[in-house]
Write an enzyme that holds these catalytic residues in place. Structure first.
Site, PDB file in Angstrom:
ATOM      1  N   VAL A  33     -20.754 -51.542  70.443  1.00  0.00           N
ATOM      2  CA  VAL A  33     -21.246 -50.178  70.657  1.00  0.00           C
ATOM      3  C   VAL A  33     -22.049 -49.688  69.461  1.00  0.00           C
ATOM      4  O   VAL A  33     -23.176 -49.215  69.587  1.00  0.00           O
ATOM      5  CB  VAL A  33     -20.072 -49.220  70.937  1.00  0.00           C
ATOM      6  CG1 VAL A  33     -20.570 -47.779  71.042  1.00  0.00           C
ATOM      7  CG2 VAL A  33     -19.346 -49.620  72.211  1.00  0.00           C
ATOM      8  N   ASP A  51     -19.004 -50.708  58.382  1.00  0.00           N
ATOM      9  CA  ASP A  51     -17.954 -51.470  59.062  1.00  0.00           C
ATOM     10  C   ASP A  51     -16.952 -51.921  58.007  1.00  0.00           C
ATOM     11  O   ASP A  51     -17.346 -52.362  56.920  1.00  0.00           O
ATOM     12  CB  ASP A  51     -18.532 -52.675  59.789  1.00  0.00           C
ATOM     13  CG  ASP A  51     -17.589 -53.225  60.838  1.00  0.00           C
ATOM     14  OD1 ASP A  51     -17.828 -52.992  62.038  1.00  0.00           O
ATOM     15  OD2 ASP A  51     -16.589 -53.878  60.464  1.00  0.00           O
ATOM     16  N   ARG A  56     -18.451 -58.983  58.614  1.00  0.00           N
ATOM     17  CA  ARG A  56     -19.369 -58.503  59.642  1.00  0.00           C
ATOM     18  C   ARG A  56     -20.653 -57.974  59.011  1.00  0.00           C
ATOM     19  O   ARG A  56     -21.763 -58.255  59.489  1.00  0.00           O
ATOM     20  CB  ARG A  56     -18.691 -57.399  60.456  1.00  0.00           C
ATOM     21  CG  ARG A  56     -19.584 -56.675  61.468  1.00  0.00           C
ATOM     22  CD  ARG A  56     -20.077 -57.588  62.546  1.00  0.00           C
ATOM     23  NE  ARG A  56     -20.718 -56.840  63.626  1.00  0.00           N
ATOM     24  CZ  ARG A  56     -21.518 -57.373  64.528  1.00  0.00           C
ATOM     25  NH1 ARG A  56     -21.789 -58.672  64.490  1.00  0.00           N
ATOM     26  NH2 ARG A  56     -22.059 -56.638  65.485  1.00  0.00           N
ATOM     27  N   THR A 101     -10.827 -48.606  70.889  1.00  0.00           N
ATOM     28  CA  THR A 101      -9.561 -47.932  71.188  1.00  0.00           C
ATOM     29  C   THR A 101      -8.814 -48.780  72.213  1.00  0.00           C
ATOM     30  O   THR A 101      -8.937 -48.566  73.417  1.00  0.00           O
ATOM     31  CB  THR A 101      -9.787 -46.511  71.730  1.00  0.00           C
ATOM     32  OG1 THR A 101     -10.868 -46.521  72.677  1.00  0.00           O
ATOM     33  CG2 THR A 101     -10.121 -45.546  70.618  1.00  0.00           C
ATOM     34  N   THR A 138     -13.640 -44.426  73.350  1.00  0.00           N
ATOM     35  CA  THR A 138     -12.958 -43.951  74.545  1.00  0.00           C
ATOM     36  C   THR A 138     -11.580 -43.420  74.189  1.00  0.00           C
ATOM     37  O   THR A 138     -10.768 -44.112  73.574  1.00  0.00           O
ATOM     38  CB  THR A 138     -12.810 -45.093  75.564  1.00  0.00           C
ATOM     39  OG1 THR A 138     -14.103 -45.569  75.912  1.00  0.00           O
ATOM     40  CG2 THR A 138     -12.087 -44.613  76.813  1.00  0.00           C
ATOM     41  N   CYS A 278     -13.226 -52.149  78.280  1.00  0.00           N
ATOM     42  CA  CYS A 278     -13.257 -50.853  78.970  1.00  0.00           C
ATOM     43  C   CYS A 278     -12.428 -50.836  80.245  1.00  0.00           C
ATOM     44  O   CYS A 278     -11.392 -50.185  80.310  1.00  0.00           O
ATOM     45  CB  CYS A 278     -14.702 -50.455  79.298  1.00  0.00           C
ATOM     46  SG  CYS A 278     -15.665 -49.933  77.871  1.00  0.00           S
ATOM     47  N   ARG A 344     -12.775 -60.217  74.186  1.00  0.00           N
ATOM     48  CA  ARG A 344     -11.760 -59.158  74.194  1.00  0.00           C
ATOM     49  C   ARG A 344     -11.111 -59.004  75.573  1.00  0.00           C
ATOM     50  O   ARG A 344     -11.777 -58.833  76.567  1.00  0.00           O
ATOM     51  CB  ARG A 344     -12.376 -57.825  73.762  1.00  0.00           C
ATOM     52  CG  ARG A 344     -12.735 -57.764  72.293  1.00  0.00           C
ATOM     53  CD  ARG A 344     -13.432 -56.473  71.956  1.00  0.00           C
ATOM     54  NE  ARG A 344     -14.713 -56.351  72.651  1.00  0.00           N
ATOM     55  CZ  ARG A 344     -15.471 -55.257  72.610  1.00  0.00           C
ATOM     56  NH1 ARG A 344     -15.066 -54.197  71.937  1.00  0.00           N
ATOM     57  NH2 ARG A 344     -16.623 -55.235  73.258  1.00  0.00           N
TER      58      ARG A 344
END
Length: 442
Positions: A33, A51, A56, A101, A138, A278, A344
Site C-alpha cells: 500500500v 519503514d 526493506r 492490520t 484497515t 484484506c 500473506r
C-alpha cells in the site's frame, strides 16, 4: 485558492497549509500500500517514505521492490526519500499511515502495528505545525479517533483537534492489478473537520485521476472499508458452498455459472481460496466491532467459516478422486492469488497441510514466491526443480501466467500413469477436451 491554502474559519481547524506542491508528506509503511502511494505523491510533493525495516529500505534504495508493484525504472525515477529512521524526516504537513492490520491466532484484530506506527508519528509531530495524520490501514469504526488519537497524544504531548488533526482514507490497493492503481481509483476521504477533509481531498486529487469521495465522517470511511471486503468474502463463501452441493450432484460449478451468468444482474463471483491481506482478514474486524456493541455477527462469520474451510475440502476432494490413495503430490502455486508474489495469509497452505495429513508426499513450486519468506512464514520449502519428475497428483492451485504459458501437454505431462491433474480454478479450460490423464476441477 485550493484547499491547501483555504482560510479556516473555526478556531479548532488548522491554519492554512502551504500550497499544494509545497506540502511535505511522510508515508509510514512501504509495503504493497505505502510504496505505490508514496511514489505517486512524490510526483507532486516533497515526500518521505519511512519503514521500520532497514532491509526493506535498502532494497528500495537499490531499485528493487519485491512486491512487484513498482518496477525498477519508476523507482529510480522517483524523488521519494527513503529512510528507516523517522528522526531523519523533517516536520511534515501530512503523515499517512499505511501499515498492515492483521488478525491474531484467534482471529481477533491485531492493532499492534498501527499502534506502533501511531507512536512513531506522535514522536514526529511538532507543536505549532498543526499537521494532519491520515490513516489508510484497515480498522473497524472508532479506531482512528479512539485508539490512534490516544497514542498520538501520548507520544507527542500534543492535543488532538487543536495541535494536530486526524483523517482517514481507506486503501484500495489490489496486488497485481495494473488497472485499479492508486493514481486511478476513487479515494474515499474523511477528516476531523470539514476543512481537514478538504485538505485531505486536495492531497489525493493531486495524484489520482479517479477523484475523491468525501465520506460523512471518519467512522463512515472506516466502516466502508471493512464492508467492501466483507461483502466479497460472503459472496465467495456462497460460491464455495454451492460448489460443494453441486459436487455431490455430479454437477460442475463452472457449467452452472456459465448458465447463470446469462442473467443481466447475476454477480460474477467464483469459488476458490480466499487469502491475502484484506478479504480473508477484514471480516473479522467487522465481526469484532459487531460483538463489541452487542450484535452477534451470524452472516459475516458464517462466510468466514466457509472460506477458511475451503482448502481442507479441496484437498479432501482430490484425495477422494484418487480413491483415497496417498502418493506423491505437486502443488503449483503458493501465493494468495495469481501473478503476484504476495504470500500473506495464503490459504494454499491449508491444501498442503491437509494433503500431508492424508499421507501425501507434497512438493511445492511457485515461480513468484520468495523461497526464504515461504520457509519463514509457513515452514514450506519451495522446489525449483519440481518439473524434473512426475507425480501421482498435480494440483494447479494458483494459475500464474507462467504455468498457463506451459500449456496443457506440459502440465499434464507432470502426472504419472494413473495419476490425477486437479485444476482448482478451471484455469486450463480442459473440461470440454480433457487430457489423457484423469482430470478434475470443481
Amino acid at each position: 485558492m485550493d484547499a491547501f491554502s483555504h482560510r479556516v474559519e473555526s478556531e479548532a481547524d488548522p491554519d492554512p497549509a502551504p500550497g499544494c506542491d509545497a506540502a511535505t508528506i511522510v508515508v509510514v509503511g512501504l509495503g504493497y500500500v505505502g510504496l505505490p502511494l508514496a511514489v505517486a505523491l512524490a510526483r507532486r510533493f516533497d515526500c518521505w517514505g519511512v519503514d521500520i525495516s532497514a532491509a526493506r529500505v535498502a532494497e528500495l534504495r537499490a531499485g528493487r521492490d519485491r512486491t512487484g508493484e513498482i518496477d525498477a525504472e519508476r523507482l529510480a525515477a522517483s524523488s521519494i526519500r527513503l529512510t528507516s529512521d523517522p528522526a531523519e524526516c523533517p516536520p511534515a504537513d501530512i503523515y499517512i499511515v499505511t501499515v498492515p492490520t492483521p488478525v491474531d491466532e484467534a482471529n481477533r484484530p491485531d492493532l499492534s502495528l498501527v499502534v506502533a506506527a501511531s507512536r512513531t508519528v506522535g514522536g514526529m509531530l511538532r507543536a505549532g505545525r498543526e499537521a494532519i495524520v491520515v490513516y489508510e490501514s484497515t480498522v473497524y469504526p472508532g479506531v482512528t479517533e479512539g485508539i490512534c488519537a490516544q497514542e498520538l497524544e501520548r507520544a507527542s504531548g500534543l492535543v488532538c483537534g487543536r495541535d494536530f488533526f486526524l483523517g482517514y482514507s481507506p486503501e484500495r490497493i489490489n496486488p497485481g492489478d495494473r488497472e485499479h492503481t492508486v493514481d486511478r481509483i476513487v479515494k474515499v476521504v474523511a477528516g476531523q473537520t470539514p476543512a481537514v477533509t478538504d485538505r485531505i481531498a486536495t492531497l489525493y486529487e493531486a495524484v489520482t485521476t479517479g477523484g475523491t469521495f468525501r465520506a460523512a465522517s471518519i467512522k463512515a470511511a472506516e466502516a466502508a472499508k471493512v464492508i467492501e471486503n466483507a461483502q466479497r468474502d460472503i459472496n465467495i463463501a456462497f460460491m464455495n458452498e454451492i460448489a460443494r452441493i453441486f459436487g455431490r450432484l455430479d454437477l460442475s460449478i463452472w457449467d452452472v455459472l456459465a448458465a447463470a451468468r446469462t442473467k443481466w444482474n447475476f454477480l460474477p463471483f467464483e469459488p476458490g481460496l480466499v487469502g491475502g491481506h484484506c478479504i480473508g482478514v477484514d471480516p473479522y474486524y467487522l465481526a469484532h466491532c459487531a460483538q463489541s456493541v452487542g450484535v452477534a455477527p451470524q452472516v459475516i462469520l458464517a462466510g468466514r467459516n466457509a472460506n477458511d474451510a475451503a482448502g481442507i475440502r479441496l484437498a479432501d476432494s482430490m484425495h477422494t478422486r484418487r480413491g483415497a490413495k496417498a502418493g506423491s503430490a505437486l502443488v503449483l502455486g503458493l501465493t494468495f492469488k495469481q501473478d503476484v508474489p504476495d504470500l500473506r495469509n495464503s490459504r494454499v497452505v491449508d491444501v498442503i497441510e491437509r494433503l500431508k495429513w492424508l499421507g501425501h508426499d507434497v512438493t511445492v513450486h511457485d515461480p513468484l514466491a520468495d523461497a526464504a519468506e515461504a520457509v519463514h512464514e509457513y515452514g514450506i520449502a519451495l522446489d525449483g526443480d519440481a518439473f524434473d519428475r512426475r507425480y501421482d497428483l498435480v494440483a494447479l492451485t494458483v494459475p500464474h501466467a507462467e504455468y498457463l504459458a506451459l500449456g496443457r501437454d506440459a502440465i499434464s505431462g507432470l502426472v504419472a500413469d494413473g495419476g490425477l491433474l486437479a485444476d482448482v480454478k478451471n484455469a486450463l479450460g480442459l473440461r470440454a477436451d480433457p487430457p489423457a490423464v484423469d482430470y478434475w476441477t470443481l
